[in-house]
Design an enzyme around this catalytic site. Structure first.
Site, PDB file in Angstrom:
ATOM      1  N   TYR A  48       9.063  10.856  34.479  1.00 34.38           N
ATOM      2  CA  TYR A  48       7.893  10.184  33.876  1.00 34.38           C
ATOM      3  C   TYR A  48       7.501   8.921  34.655  1.00 34.38           C
ATOM      4  CZ  TYR A  48       9.399  12.931  29.751  1.00 34.38           C
ATOM      5  OH  TYR A  48       9.804  13.917  28.894  1.00 34.38           O
ATOM      6  N   HIS A 106      16.986  17.777  32.908  1.00 31.07           N
ATOM      7  CA  HIS A 106      15.623  17.968  32.391  1.00 31.07           C
ATOM      8  C   HIS A 106      15.215  19.446  32.294  1.00 31.07           C
ATOM      9  CE1 HIS A 106      11.633  15.545  32.162  1.00 31.07           C
ATOM     10  NE2 HIS A 106      11.529  16.622  31.418  1.00 31.07           N
TER      11      HIS A 106
HETATM   12  N1  LIG Z   1      12.029  17.557  27.892  1.00 31.29           N
HETATM   13  C1  LIG Z   1      10.819  17.923  28.208  1.00 31.29           C
HETATM   14  O1  LIG Z   1      10.592  18.793  29.056  1.00 31.29           O
HETATM   15  C2  LIG Z   1       9.674  17.279  27.506  1.00 31.29           C
HETATM   16  C3  LIG Z   1       8.380  17.826  27.603  1.00 31.29           C
HETATM   17  C4  LIG Z   1       7.345  17.188  26.912  1.00 31.29           C
HETATM   18  C5  LIG Z   1       7.610  16.061  26.150  1.00 31.29           C
HETATM   19  N2  LIG Z   1       8.878  15.543  26.087  1.00 31.29           N
HETATM   20  C6  LIG Z   1       9.203  14.355  25.260  1.00 31.29           C
HETATM   21  O2  LIG Z   1       8.703  14.558  23.930  1.00 31.29           O
HETATM   22  C7  LIG Z   1       7.814  13.502  23.591  1.00 31.29           C
HETATM   23  C8  LIG Z   1       6.747  13.993  22.639  1.00 31.29           C
HETATM   24  O3  LIG Z   1       6.059  15.096  23.177  1.00 31.29           O
HETATM   25  P1  LIG Z   1       4.591  14.992  23.791  1.00 31.29           P
HETATM   26  O4  LIG Z   1       4.312  13.604  24.178  1.00 31.29           O
HETATM   27  O5  LIG Z   1       4.484  16.029  24.848  1.00 31.29           O
HETATM   28  O6  LIG Z   1       3.635  15.472  22.626  1.00 31.29           O
HETATM   29  P2  LIG Z   1       3.452  15.160  21.051  1.00 31.29           P
HETATM   30  O7  LIG Z   1       4.264  14.000  20.624  1.00 31.29           O
HETATM   31  O8  LIG Z   1       3.612  16.468  20.364  1.00 31.29           O
HETATM   32  O9  LIG Z   1       1.902  14.819  20.977  1.00 31.29           O
HETATM   33  C9  LIG Z   1       1.355  13.691  21.615  1.00 31.29           C
HETATM   34  C10 LIG Z   1      -0.164  13.774  21.517  1.00 31.29           C
HETATM   35  O10 LIG Z   1      -0.586  13.683  20.160  1.00 31.29           O
HETATM   36  C11 LIG Z   1      -1.469  12.548  19.988  1.00 31.29           C
HETATM   37  N3  LIG Z   1      -1.090  11.958  18.709  1.00 31.29           N
HETATM   38  C12 LIG Z   1       0.097  11.371  18.399  1.00 31.29           C
HETATM   39  N4  LIG Z   1       0.141  11.037  17.104  1.00 31.29           N
HETATM   40  C13 LIG Z   1      -1.040  11.393  16.564  1.00 31.29           C
HETATM   41  C14 LIG Z   1      -1.587  11.300  15.262  1.00 31.29           C
HETATM   42  N5  LIG Z   1      -0.889  10.796  14.256  1.00 31.29           N
HETATM   43  N6  LIG Z   1      -2.854  11.774  15.066  1.00 31.29           N
HETATM   44  C15 LIG Z   1      -3.570  12.304  16.080  1.00 31.29           C
HETATM   45  N7  LIG Z   1      -3.100  12.409  17.350  1.00 31.29           N
HETATM   46  C16 LIG Z   1      -1.846  11.967  17.580  1.00 31.29           C
HETATM   47  C17 LIG Z   1      -1.226  11.655  21.178  1.00 31.29           C
HETATM   48  O11 LIG Z   1      -2.415  10.991  21.555  1.00 31.29           O
HETATM   49  P3  LIG Z   1      -2.492   9.370  21.668  1.00 31.29           P
HETATM   50  O12 LIG Z   1      -1.392   8.928  22.587  1.00 31.29           O
HETATM   51  O13 LIG Z   1      -3.873   9.145  22.219  1.00 31.29           O
HETATM   52  O14 LIG Z   1      -2.332   8.877  20.262  1.00 31.29           O
HETATM   53  C18 LIG Z   1      -0.852  12.663  22.272  1.00 31.29           C
HETATM   54  O15 LIG Z   1      -2.012  13.223  22.850  1.00 31.29           O
HETATM   55  C19 LIG Z   1       7.281  13.064  24.957  1.00 31.29           C
HETATM   56  O16 LIG Z   1       6.619  11.833  24.919  1.00 31.29           O
HETATM   57  C20 LIG Z   1       8.542  13.085  25.789  1.00 31.29           C
HETATM   58  O17 LIG Z   1       9.312  11.944  25.526  1.00 31.29           O
HETATM   59  C21 LIG Z   1       9.902  16.138  26.755  1.00 31.29           C
END
Ligand SMILES: NC(=O)c1ccc[n+]([C@@H]2O[C@H](COP(=O)([O-])OP(=O)(O)OC[C@H]3O[C@@H](n4cnc5c(N)ncnc54)[C@H](OP(=O)(O)O)[C@@H]3O)[C@@H](O)[C@H]2O)c1
Length: 281
Positions: A48, A106
């Site tokens: 990241y 990862h």
């Molecule tokens: N291990 C892996 O391969 C892997 C892959 C992906 C993610 N991850 C980890 O998992 C974490 C979470 O997953 P993610 O970031 O992919 O997706 P997520 O948490 O499922 O969704 C994030 C998205 O939802 C929006 N959002 C968040 N809260 C909201 C709400 N209450 N209402 C409306 N929209 C909302 C955010 O926009 P805004 O920011 O504009 O609010 C962003 O676009 C990551 O940050 C990372 O740490 C790990």
């Protein structure tokens, strides 16, 4: 904060804040906001490119280091024993800490066994308090567990209401591996934020669809790390500890499961080719 006891006895907060797709410039501000909202676990990764932002926010926030749980991940271009070992030290430096609470591999590609040996060594040296994997499906983690000294404490895997990982979870439970979700809001895919089942259930409790979906995962024993760059959404996502879903509502959300990824399949040869290409970068 509700915690999950990992297989080595370490207590991990069940809810945290993820910083995927948070730019290096914005990361310190986002993590500072998240800590002020009440989050005490932060999920970052070498890939990241924002570990420094996490380290700066944690160092400056005034909360003691022991009260914050930091998760990071070794990227595949750092796999293999020597590279992984070096990369753990680099992550420690960027995170401004002499230990990482949980460090994961990862992805299940490349020389993951060599990288895992480096993780085991770092664990034994006290540089990391727990070790685990991410994106490992049962075929990957059953084999890994049979060939390592330290069973992974955690598997961080795509998990949300549309992909609940029922099958993988069965095997993780058998092996004592805690289930950590990435993408708990499905990154908004598949109409997540307008899903009527979630919204209608939420109306009964005075909660939003995302809050219902996150509470559901908590009640299924999943560790969650929703991401938002906006403080008001960080607070919304965090405000899920004052209600509990009824069994009927849990059953209705179970029916949203499609058993499929809304992103990509780690067993698709084209995806494997893409990851293999990334290793060379
Ligand atoms: N291990 C892996 O391969 C892997 C892959 C992906 C993610 N991850 C980890 O998992 C974490 C979470 O997953 P993610 O970031 O992919 O997706 P997520 O948490 O499922 O969704 C994030 C998205 O939802 C929006 N959002 C968040 N809260 C909201 C709400 N209450 N209402 C409306 N929209 C909302 C955010 O926009 P805004 O920011 O504009 O609010 C962003 O676009 C990551 O940050 C990372 O740490 C790990």
């Amino acid at each position: 904060m509700q915690t999950i006891k990992l297989n080595n006895g370490v207590e991990m907060p069940q809810m945290g804040y993820g910083v995927y797709q948070v730019s290096p410039q914005e990361c310190e501000r986002c993590v500072t906001d998240a800590l002020s909202v009440g989050y005490r676990m932060i999920d970052t990764a070498q890939a990241y490119q924002n570990e420094e932002g996490v380290g700066n926010a944690v160092a400056k926030c005034g909360i003691s280091r022991e009260d914050i749980f930091i998760v990071s991940k070794i990227w595949i271009s750092n796999f293999g024993y020597e590279r992984a070992k070096k990369s753990i030290d680099e992550s420690l430096r960027r995170l401004r800490s002499n230990y990482i609470d949980l460090m994961l591999l990862h992805q299940p590609f490349g020389d993951r066994y060599g990288a895992y040996r480096a993780l085991e060594e770092a664990y034994k040296e006290g540089k990391v308090r727990a070790i685990g994997v991410s994106n490992f499906y049962p075929d990957h983690f059953i084999d890994l567990c049979a060939n390592v000294d330290v069973v992974p404490a955690v598997n961080q895997i795509e998990t949300h209401v549309f992909q609940q990982q029922i099958e993988s979870r069965k095997y993780m439970d058998e092996l004592g591996i805690a289930h950590m979700s990435w993408g708990p809001l499905a990154e908004g895919r598949n109409g997540f934020f307008t899903n009527e089942t979630l919204i209608n259930i939420g109306k009964k409790y005075g909660k939003t669809g995302p809050q219902v979906a996150l509470r559901y995962l908590l009640d299924r024993g999943v560790i969650i790390i929703p991401k938002s760059s906006r403080k008001e959404r960080m607070a919304e996502n965090f405000n899920i500890f004052d209600f509990k879903l009824s069994q009927d509502d849990m059953d209705a959300i179970l029916k949203l499961d499609t058993g499929k990824s809304v992103f990509f399949d780690h067993h698709d040869p084209e995806i494997v080719k893409w990851f293999v290409g990334m290793m060379k970068k």
